[in-house]
Design an enzyme around this catalytic site. Structure first.
Site, PDB file in Angstrom:
ATOM      1  N   GLY A  35      30.381  12.216  23.196  1.00  0.00           N
ATOM      2  CA  GLY A  35      31.674  11.760  23.696  1.00  0.00           C
ATOM      3  C   GLY A  35      31.463  10.788  24.839  1.00  0.00           C
TER       4      GLY A  35
ATOM      5  CD  GLN B 115      31.306   9.162  30.525  1.00  0.00           C
ATOM      6  OE1 GLN B 115      31.980   9.395  29.530  1.00  0.00           O
ATOM      7  NE2 GLN B 115      30.127   9.723  30.744  1.00  0.00           N
TER       8      GLN B 115
ATOM      9  CB  CYS C 252      28.385  14.412  31.762  1.00  0.00           C
ATOM     10  SG  CYS C 252      29.441  12.975  31.972  1.00  0.00           S
ATOM     11  CG  LEU C 253      26.220  10.240  27.480  1.00  0.00           C
ATOM     12  CD1 LEU C 253      26.802   9.160  26.570  1.00  0.00           C
ATOM     13  CD2 LEU C 253      24.754  10.478  27.160  1.00  0.00           C
TER      14      LEU C 253
ATOM     15  CG  HIS D 179      33.140  16.627  29.207  1.00  0.00           C
ATOM     16  ND1 HIS D 179      32.133  17.272  29.880  1.00  0.00           N
ATOM     17  CD2 HIS D 179      32.863  15.298  29.349  1.00  0.00           C
ATOM     18  CE1 HIS D 179      31.312  16.386  30.419  1.00  0.00           C
ATOM     19  NE2 HIS D 179      31.730  15.179  30.096  1.00  0.00           N
ATOM     20  CD  GLU D 180      33.783  12.664  26.675  1.00  0.00           C
ATOM     21  OE1 GLU D 180      33.903  11.740  27.496  1.00  0.00           O
ATOM     22  OE2 GLU D 180      32.717  13.288  26.521  1.00  0.00           O
TER      23      GLU D 180
ATOM     24  CG  HIS E  84      34.732  11.446  31.881  1.00  0.00           C
ATOM     25  ND1 HIS E  84      33.924  11.313  32.981  1.00  0.00           N
ATOM     26  CD2 HIS E  84      33.978  12.075  30.944  1.00  0.00           C
ATOM     27  CE1 HIS E  84      32.727  11.837  32.711  1.00  0.00           C
ATOM     28  NE2 HIS E  84      32.742  12.307  31.487  1.00  0.00           N
TER      29      HIS E  84
HETATM   30 NI    NI Z   1      31.138  13.204  30.499  1.00  0.00          NI
END
Ligand code: NI
Length: 175
Positions: free
Chosen positions: A46, A51, A94-95, A136-137, A140
């Site tokens: 995701g 991000q 998370c990336l 989660h996304e 953000h």
């Molecule tokens: Ni994330």
């Protein structure tokens, strides 16, 4: 399509409240496609626009397994319109917080409404890891990271570690 640089925490751009898109037009579709390519290149499941430095309420997700065909989900202006009463703790990463993982407690099932890649309104119910990933996304988009759901002690430990790694990398580039 293009692979975009992913912003690593701590970074003020990851704390911003993102803005709704007026419609999913070609510009938003290009952003979605670039985000998806960026996510695949980083082996993520995701990615939110914040991000990659965009302030749009746009998310891409693909929870298909490596051996399965790609199954991308494109969401603009997503909203959670229902959550289950029962919660569960699951490990998240998370990336934007590479190599960092922590258990986060969230509702086990949700219902989400969004605009798809063709600007159509869609709605579906998700549970388990798909529900975790969507929550989660969507976090953000409001400047919330998974570490904001855990104890301050553990959050600060993770952010200090990332700050140190970023500093080391910046020094390495400078040499
Ligand atoms: Ni994330």
């Amino acid at each position: 399509m293009a692979i975009l640089p992913i912003i690593i925490a701590p970074d003020v751009r990851l704390k911003a409240i993102c803005k709704p898109v007026d419609a999913v037009d070609d510009a938003v579709r290009t952003l979605m496609d670039d985000m998806l390519e960026t996510m695949y290149a980083s082996h993520g499941i995701g990615l939110a626009a914040a991000q990659v430095g965009s302030d749009k309420r746009v998310v891409v997700i693909d929870m298909s397994k490596p051996e399965e065909p790609a199954d991308p989900l494109y969401m603009a202006n997503p909203e959670i319109i229902w959550v289950s009463d029962d919660d569960a703790a699951r490990e998240e990463g998370c990336l934007s917080l590479p190599e960092q993982y922590s258990e986060v407690v969230r509702p086990t099932a949700i219902r989400v409404r969004y605009l798809d890649r063709d600007n159509e309104i869609r709605e579906f119910e998700a549970e388990d890891y798909m529900a975790v990933c969507i929550q989660h996304e969507l976090d953000h988009l409001d400047g919330v990271l998974f570490v904001d759901h855990i104890s301050a002690l553990r959050r600060n430990m993770i952010l200090r570690k990332l700050t140190k790694i970023k500093k080391l990398e910046a020094e390495a580039v400078a040499v």
